[in-house]
Enzyme design. Structure first.
Site, PDB file in Angstrom:
ATOM      1  NE  ARG A   1     -12.608 -21.572 -24.711  1.00  9.78           N
ATOM      2  CZ  ARG A   1     -13.619 -20.849 -25.184  1.00  9.78           C
ATOM      3  NH1 ARG A   1     -13.401 -20.007 -26.159  1.00  9.78           N
ATOM      4  NH2 ARG A   1     -14.831 -20.998 -24.681  1.00  9.78           N
TER       5      ARG A   1
ATOM      6  CE1 TYR B   1     -18.015 -18.110 -20.886  1.00 10.41           C
ATOM      7  CE2 TYR B   1     -16.837 -16.547 -22.280  1.00 10.41           C
ATOM      8  CZ  TYR B   1     -17.464 -17.762 -22.114  1.00 10.41           C
ATOM      9  OH  TYR B   1     -17.532 -18.652 -23.165  1.00 10.41           O
TER      10      TYR B   1
ATOM     11  CB  CYS C   1     -26.697  -9.868 -28.316  1.00 12.35           C
ATOM     12  SG  CYS C   1     -27.537  -8.356 -27.766  1.00 12.35           S
TER      13      CYS C   1
ATOM     14  CG  ASP D   1     -23.025 -15.815 -27.236  1.00 12.67           C
ATOM     15  OD1 ASP D   1     -22.526 -14.783 -26.771  1.00 12.67           O
ATOM     16  OD2 ASP D   1     -22.343 -16.780 -27.618  1.00 12.67           O
TER      17      ASP D   1
ATOM     18  CE1 TYR E   1     -13.712 -12.388 -31.104  1.00 12.97           C
ATOM     19  CE2 TYR E   1     -12.726 -13.127 -29.050  1.00 12.97           C
ATOM     20  CZ  TYR E   1     -13.719 -12.447 -29.727  1.00 12.97           C
ATOM     21  OH  TYR E   1     -14.716 -11.812 -29.022  1.00 12.97           O
TER      22      TYR E   1
ATOM     23  CG  HIS F   1     -22.501 -18.311 -21.589  1.00 11.16           C
ATOM     24  ND1 HIS F   1     -23.512 -17.464 -22.014  1.00 11.16           N
ATOM     25  CD2 HIS F   1     -21.355 -17.842 -22.156  1.00 11.16           C
ATOM     26  CE1 HIS F   1     -22.981 -16.530 -22.811  1.00 11.16           C
ATOM     27  NE2 HIS F   1     -21.694 -16.738 -22.902  1.00 11.16           N
TER      28      HIS F   1
ATOM     29  CB  THR G   1     -12.542 -10.601 -25.465  1.00  9.88           C
ATOM     30  OG1 THR G   1     -12.741 -11.597 -26.470  1.00  9.88           O
ATOM     31  CG2 THR G   1     -13.260 -11.020 -24.189  1.00  9.88           C
TER      32      THR G   1
END
Length: 291
Positions: free
Chosen positions: A126, A153, A28, A246, A45, A177, A73
């Site tokens: 991305r 990841y 998380c 998550d 983002y 994941h 990130t």
């Protein structure tokens, strides 16, 4: 926050599945709050805030006792929000940080004292600019004496190119994941077969059987098309699997997950009480609270 960002669910359903005592949400995040812990200048983002208080409220509502908080990130290598959340958890949280090659031994010890037990390398194009492998090898060498692990990841198609580098790293590995499988390829398809071969290559590679909401073509509430992937990993590597919500679901475009539904996914991939206890209690406690 970014236009179109999906804010986390305000009122998730109470899960029908009751986790065993001591259960850990082992993946998380915390976001900000941005006014206190500003987001990184070079971020890809800008999320909504997701505070430690919100995370701990969700933990208690879902029936979990502990969290493993992974540095997002959007915060770059500024781990202050992560450390603050751990410090206010009453010993019920550990963390996975992001560091750069110039991190010092003293800084790493401070992170360790603050509850960090691993670092994350993100290879999803991305989300981050790909780091040179020599920089990651330097970081790996620095953290190895602390007994930390490296969270990796990546997306399924990248594994063939990256697996030799991963297998040469000198620490335990934790895959986010399920290696981001392509559900349409099938749990017995070539891409997932490659992932399972990678998991079997070393006895210290762990897997988070997480994020059906990111992988499913079917979607909620059951994410049934992801169940064969999770079940295959759990049954093959029962002592090296982890699970997490998550929360607050960064960069998810398709829908706003209901965490109660995500918890109810657990008994479909870990079908016995023994497997559930390993997944939710024994394994995360061994990896994050043993030292």
């Amino acid at each position: 926050m970014d236009f179109g960002w999906r804010v986390w669910h305000p009122s998730p359903a109470k899960p029908r599945y009751v986790p065993p005592p001591g259960a850990v949400d082992a993946h998380c995040h915390v976001f900000g709050p941005g006014e206190v812990f500003p987001y990184a200048a070079g971020r890809k983002y800008t999320p909504c805030d997701g505070s430690k208080a919100d995370l701990f409220k969700l933990r208690d509502f879902l029936g979990f006792e502990r969290n493993v908080i992974v540095q997002a990130t959007c915060h770059g290598a500024d781990n202050r929000a992560l450390l603050d959340a751990i410090a206010h958890s009453d010993g019920r949280a550990r963390g996975v940080a992001t560091v750069t090659r110039d991190v010092s031994t003293d800084q790493l010890q401070q992170l360790h004292d603050g509850g960090v037990r691993g670092v994350r390398f993100n290879f999803v194009k991305r989300l981050v600019d790909r780091l040179p492998h020599d920089e990651l090898q330097e970081i790996a060498a620095k953290i190895a004496p602390l007994g930390w692990h490296i969270v990796i990841y990546f997306e399924a198609a990248e594994l063939e190119e990256l697996q030799a580098f991963f297998l040469a790293l000198p620490t335990p590995l934790v895959v986010d994941h399920m290696g981001t499988p392509v559900v349409a390829d099938g749990a017995d398809g070539s891409l997932f077969d490659r992932f399972m071969t990678f998991m079997a290559a070393r006895g210290d590679i762990w897997c988070k059987v997480t994020c059906p909401e990111r992988l499913s073509l079917e979607g909620p509430p059951y994410y049934s098309d992801v169940i064969p992937f999770g079940r295959r990993v759990v049954e093959a590597f029962p002592d090296r699997v982890l699970w997490g919500t998550d929360w607050p679901h960064p960069n998810l475009k398709t829908h706003t997950p209901d965490e109660g539904q995500l918890v109810d996914f657990i008994p479909h991939i870990a079908v016995t009480a023994e497997l559930q206890r390993k997944l939710l209690v024994d394994n995360p406690m061994r990896l994050y609270w043993a030292n």
